[in-house]
Write an enzyme that holds these catalytic residues in place. Structure first.
Site, PDB file in Angstrom:
ATOM      1  N   GLY A 149       1.314  -3.886  -2.284  1.00 15.63           N
ATOM      2  CA  GLY A 149       1.721  -4.918  -3.237  1.00 15.63           C
ATOM      3  C   GLY A 149       0.652  -5.994  -3.358  1.00 15.63           C
ATOM      4  O   GLY A 149      -0.281  -6.047  -2.559  1.00 15.63           O
ATOM      5  N   ASN A 198       0.593  -2.551   6.370  1.00  8.95           N
ATOM      6  CA  ASN A 198       0.796  -1.514   7.381  1.00  8.95           C
ATOM      7  C   ASN A 198       0.482  -0.112   6.858  1.00  8.95           C
ATOM      8  O   ASN A 198      -0.213   0.657   7.512  1.00  8.95           O
ATOM      9  CB  ASN A 198       2.264  -1.532   7.841  1.00  8.95           C
ATOM     10  N   ILE A 238       1.906 -10.714   2.546  1.00  9.33           N
ATOM     11  CA  ILE A 238       2.539 -12.034   2.508  1.00  9.33           C
ATOM     12  C   ILE A 238       3.686 -12.090   3.519  1.00  9.33           C
ATOM     13  O   ILE A 238       4.094 -13.149   3.943  1.00  9.33           O
ATOM     14  CB  ILE A 238       3.057 -12.412   1.098  1.00  9.33           C
ATOM     15  N   ASP A 239       4.196 -10.920   3.895  1.00 13.14           N
ATOM     16  CA  ASP A 239       5.325 -10.888   4.838  1.00 13.14           C
ATOM     17  C   ASP A 239       4.901 -11.295   6.250  1.00 13.14           C
ATOM     18  O   ASP A 239       5.746 -11.559   7.090  1.00 13.14           O
ATOM     19  CB  ASP A 239       5.937  -9.487   4.904  1.00 13.14           C
ATOM     20  N   MET A 254      10.786 -12.810  -0.444  1.00  9.98           N
ATOM     21  CA  MET A 254      10.309 -11.528   0.088  1.00  9.98           C
ATOM     22  C   MET A 254      10.361 -11.510   1.613  1.00  9.98           C
ATOM     23  O   MET A 254      10.370 -12.559   2.249  1.00  9.98           O
ATOM     24  CB  MET A 254       8.896 -11.260  -0.387  1.00  9.98           C
ATOM     25  N   GLY A 255      10.344 -10.342   2.137  1.00  4.04           N
ATOM     26  CA  GLY A 255      10.422 -10.167   3.586  1.00  4.04           C
ATOM     27  C   GLY A 255      11.273  -8.945   3.840  1.00  4.04           C
ATOM     28  O   GLY A 255      12.470  -9.036   4.079  1.00  4.04           O
ATOM     29  N   GLU A 283      14.757 -10.876   1.669  1.00  2.00           N
ATOM     30  CA  GLU A 283      15.257  -9.680   0.986  1.00  2.00           C
ATOM     31  C   GLU A 283      15.777  -8.592   1.935  1.00  2.00           C
ATOM     32  O   GLU A 283      16.678  -7.841   1.584  1.00  2.00           O
ATOM     33  CB  GLU A 283      14.170  -9.082   0.086  1.00  2.00           C
ATOM     34  N   MET A 318       6.828 -14.388  -8.028  1.00  2.00           N
ATOM     35  CA  MET A 318       6.103 -15.646  -8.273  1.00  2.00           C
ATOM     36  C   MET A 318       5.396 -16.149  -7.015  1.00  2.00           C
ATOM     37  O   MET A 318       4.393 -16.838  -7.104  1.00  2.00           O
ATOM     38  CB  MET A 318       7.068 -16.709  -8.782  1.00  2.00           C
ATOM     39  N   ILE A 319       5.931 -15.776  -5.855  1.00  2.00           N
ATOM     40  CA  ILE A 319       5.310 -16.305  -4.630  1.00  2.00           C
ATOM     41  C   ILE A 319       4.082 -15.507  -4.199  1.00  2.00           C
ATOM     42  O   ILE A 319       3.364 -15.901  -3.298  1.00  2.00           O
ATOM     43  CB  ILE A 319       6.313 -16.439  -3.455  1.00  2.00           C
TER      44      ILE A 319
END
Ligand SMILES: Nc1ncnc2c1ncn2[C@@H]1O[C@H](COP(=O)(O)OP(=O)(O)OP(=O)(O)O)[C@@H](O)[C@H]1O
Ligand SMILES: O=P(O)(O)OC[C@H]1O[C@](O)(CO)[C@@H](O)[C@@H]1O
Ligand SMILES: [Mg+2]
Length: 603
Positions: free
Chosen positions: A255, A345, A374-375, A418-419, A474, A527-528
Site C-alpha cells: 500500500g 512485511n 504506516i501501521d 488503519m491498523g 480497522e 487520507m492518512i
C-alpha cells in the site's frame, strides 16, 4: 510488590467500579493456539495466588485478554518465533493445562514466571532449548544472537570477491575540529567518516529488575539483562561493487505510505554520489518485473529532485504479482546488481526470497529493503517511515470528529483508522489529540454490549460529559463481525468494517434505551497515507535511503535498514518479518493511552 496502572474497570452507574492500583497480575489469559480458541481464566480462580501478591478489593473481576500476538512485544528480547514454553509440570501449583499451547501471553508469562519454580524457554525457529541452569546460558544466548543478526554478505557466496576503496567520500568536507581530534586534521589514516564493520548498536536498553515491571521483556525467570547488539548502518570504507559498472533498481510494493518518494529520491541521490550511472525504477511494485506493458523508468537526480514534495510513489505500487522465479529472471535479463525494495512485511518476505534465489543462481546481486508501513508493524524498530505522518493526519480527523461531537446535542464521533493487526496509529493519534474517550485496538479485545461494554460506557459519557469520541483501528473487534474468507491480491485477509458496525450498533442501542444521540462517523483511511511525509518522516526517509545504498555497496544482501534506539542499523530480513509487530497492552505507552482516555476495560 510492584503495582500497575490505575485502572477504572467499571463505572459507578450500577456496575462495579474499581479505581485503585491493579497489578499486572490481574491481566491474565492463555491462548490455545492449536485450537484457535480464546479462553479466560477468571480472576477469582486466581485469587489464591493473587491475594498474596495484589492488594485488591475483591470487586475487580475484570480481566483483559491478551493473546499470542503479544509475543511481538517480547520478540525484542527473545527473538522472532521464540516462544515461551512454561512447563506446567514444573509448577508446584497445577492449576493450568496447556494443550499444545505455543505461546503464553506476556501477562500470563509473568504470572507463570512467578508461580513456576523453573521456566523453560524454547527457540522454536532453531528448536533449541535454553537451559537456565547452565552457568554459561547468557554467553551462549548472546553468541546465538550475534549469529542470528549477522548480515548476509556477497562474500558468503563469492568468496573471492575483492573489495575496492569506497567512492563515497566524506574527506575534506569537515574543517579541522581541534588539535586533539585525529591529530588535528581529518586525514586519510585517522579520519574518514566511515562506519566500521564491527560497530554495533545496543538493541535493548532497559534493565528490568522484575518480571512484573511494566512492559518487561525477559529472557529468563530472573529477568537477567542480556546484551543484544545489532549492526550499525552507514558508509563503509570498502565497497564490493564498481559504481560505474552497476545497474541499480528501485521498486515500491504494497500500500501507499508517506515518504516513499523521499526514500526513492535519497536512494537515487546517494547512488549518484557513489558514481552509479544506471538507475531505474520498476513500475507498480513486483508486477513491474513481469508485466511487459510496463517499462522501467530511468532515474536521476534531475528526475527525483522534487518528488518528495508530493505523496504517493513516483513508481506506483501494487499488491500481488509475479512469482519469485519470474522476478529473478527479470533481474537477470535487466542486468540489475543492486535492488532496493520498499515495502512492508509482504514485500520484505518477497525481497528475502529474491535474495535467496539470487544466491542459488550465483548472481552477484545485493537486495536491500527499506521498511515501509504506516501501521508501524515491523519488528524491532523504533518506528517505520510514514507512521509519524499518518498519526499527524489521523489527528486532523479526530479533531473534526471532536468538533462535530462537541457541538451536537449528545454527539458521538467515531473515527476509523488503519491498523490491520496493530493499533499503533490509533493509540498514538489518541495520545496526540487528547480528544479521544475510547480507543479500540486489535490487541485488546472488547465487548460492545453488556454491563462492561463500550456502549454502556458511551451512555455514561453522554450523561456526564454530553459527548464522546471513539477511535477504532480497522483490525479491532474482528471477532464481532462475520468472517469472509476474502483476501486481496497479496493474500492479506480483507477485514470486516468495524467502524460501520460500531456506528450501527450504537444507533440501535441508544434508540432502545431512548437516549437521543447524534452519531458522526469519519473514515479517513486513505487520507492518512496518501499525503506528503512530515518533517520527522522526511528525515527518517533520507537517512534510511542513504543507508540502504551504503549497505548494498558494502556487499550486504537480504538485509533491511531501520532505526533502533535512535541509531540506524542493518538487520537480516527474516528477523524483522517473522510476524507483524503488535502493541503490548502491558506496555507503558498503552497504559499512558488509557490514562489519557480514561477508558475502562471493556470485558
Ligand atoms: N510471503 C511472501 N513471499 C513472497 N512475496 C510476498 C509474500 N507476501 C507478499 N509478497 C509480495 O509482496 C508484495 C507486497 O505484499 P503486501 O501487499 O502484503 O504488502 P506489504 O509489503 O506487506 O505492505 P503493506 O504494509 O502495505 O501491507 C506483493 O507483491 C506480494 O505478492
Ligand atoms: O486498501 P489497500 O491499498 O489494500 O491498503 C489497506 C491496508 O494498508 C495498510 O495500511 C498496510 O499498509 C493496512 O493497515 C490496510 O489494511
Ligand atoms: Mg502486508
Amino acid at each position: 510488590m510492584e503495582h500497575g496502572r490505575q485502572v477504572k474497570t467499571g463505572k459507578p452507574d450500577g456496575h462495579h467500579f474499581c479505581s485503585k492500583f491493579v497489578s499486572d497480575w490481574t491481566f491474565v489469559s492463555v491462548r490455545t493456539v492449536a485450537l484457535e480458541k480464546q479462553f479466560y481464566i477468571a480472576y477469582l480462580l486466581l485469587s489464591p495466588i493473587l491475594q498474596s501478591s495484589v492488594p485488591h478489593t475483591g470487586r475487580c473481576s475484570s480481566i483483559v485478554r491478551t493473546d499470542r500476538r503479544l509475543m511481538g512485544s517480547i520478540s525484542h528480547a527473545i527473538g522472532p518465533k521464540l516462544g515461551f514454553h512454561h512447563q506446567v509440570s514444573h509448577c508446584s501449583n497445577g492449576l493450568f493445562g496447556f494443550n499444545g499451547d505455543k505461546f503464553l501471553s506476556l501477562s500470563s508469562r509473568k504470572l507463570f514466571g512467578r508461580i513456576c519454580a523453573s521456566v523453560d524457554v524454547r527457540d522454536e525457529r532453531k528448536n533449541t532449548t535454553i537451559d537456565f541452569s547452565d552457568p554459561d546460558w547468557k554467553m551462549k544466548y548472546q553468541a546465538d544472537f550475534e549469529k542470528r543478526f549477522s548480515l548476509p554478505h556477497i562474500t558468503d557466496v563469492f568468496g573471492d570477491a575483492l573489495p575496492i576503496p569506497s567512492t563515497f567520500c566524506l574527506k575534506m568536507r569537515s574543517p579541522p575540529v581541534s588539535d586533539a581530534f585525529a591529530g588535528g586534521y581529518p586525514s586519510d589514516e585517522e579520519w574518514h567518516g566511515y562506519v566500521n564493520n564491527n560497530d554495533r548498536v545496543l538493541l535493548k536498553v532497559i534493565n528490568y529488575s522484575s518480571r512484573s515491571s511494566a512492559g518487561a521483556e525477559c529472557i529468563d525467570p530472573n529477568c537477567t539483562w542480556v546484551e543484544q547488539w545489532v549492526h550499525r548502518a552507514g558508509p563503509r570504507e570498502k565497497i564490493y561493487f564498481k559504481p560505474e559498472e552497476v545497474k541499480a533498481a528501485i521498486v515500491t510494493c504494497g500500500g501507499l505510505c508517506p515518504g516513499l518518494n523521499d526514500v526513492i529520491r535519497q536512494i537515487v541521490i546517494t547512488l549518484e554520489i557513489y558514481g552509479v550511472k544506471k538507475i531505474v525504477g520498476i513500475p507498480f511494485g513486483y508486477r513491474g518485473f513481469s508485466d511487459k506493458e510496463l517499462t522501467e523508468m530511468p532515474l536521476s537526480r534531475k528526475v527525483v529532485q522534487n518528488i518528495h514534495l508530493s505523496g504517493g510513489s513516483l513508481l506506483g505500487v501494487s499488491r500481488g504479482g509475479p512469482t519469485i522465479d519470474e522476478i529473478v529472471d527479470s533481474l537477470q535479463e535487466r542486468g540489475i546488481d543492486l535492488l532496493f525494495v520498499l515495502g512492508g512485511n509482504g514485500t520484505h518476505a518477497g525481497a528475502n526470497v529474491i535474495h535467496n534465489e539470487c544466491r542459488k543462481r550465483r548472481l552477484k546481486v545485493a537486495v536491500v529493503g527499506v521498511p515501509k508501513t504506516i501501521d508501524n508493524d515491523i519488528l524491532l524498530m523504533d518506528k517505520t517511515f510514514g507512521f509519524d505522518t499518518a498519526v499527524e493526519e489521523a489527528q486532523r480527523a479526530i479533531n473534526s470528529a471532536y468538533i462535530e461531537a462537541h457541538s451536537a446535542y449528545h454527539g458521538v464521533g467515531i473515527v476509523k483508522l488503519m491498523g490491520r493487526s496493530s493499533g499503533f496509529i490509533a493509540m498514538q493519534a489518541a495520545l496526540a489529540s487528547g480528544q479521544i474517550d475510547v480507543c479500540l485496538i486489535p490487541e485488546v479485545p472488547f465487548q460492545l454490549h453488556g454491563p462492561h461494554g463500550v456502549l454502556r460506557h458511551l451512555k455514561y459519557l453522554i450523561e456526564t460529559k454530553g459527548s464522546a469520541v471513539v477511535c477504532v483501528a480497522e483490525g479491532a473487534g474482528q471477532n464481532l463481525l462475520q468472517k469472509t474468507n476474502a483476501t486481496d491480491a497479496s493474500g492479506n485477509i480483507i477485514l470486516g468494517d468495524i467502524g460501520v458496525y460500531i456506528q450501527q450498533e450504537m444507533k440501535k442501542y441508544f434508540k432502545e434505551i431512548s437516549v437521543p444521540v447524534d452519531v458522526k462517523y469519519i473514515d479517513p483511511t486513505y487520507m492518512i497515507r496518501a499525503c506528503r511525509a512530515n518533517a520527522s518522516d522526511g528525515i527518517l526517509c533520507t537517512v534510511l535511503g542513504q543507508n540502504a545504498v551504503h549497505g548494498a555497496f558494502a556487499g550486504y544482501s537480504g538485509i533491511t535498514v531501520g532505526i533502533c534506539n535512535t541509531h540506524y542499523v542493518y538487520l537480516p530480513i527474516p528477523e524483522v518479518i517473522s510476524y507483524a509487530r503488535m502493541l503490548d497492552p502491558n506496555s507503558r505507552m498503552w497504559h499512558r493511552c488509557l490514562t489519557s482516555t480514561g477508558q475502562p476495560d471493556f470485558m
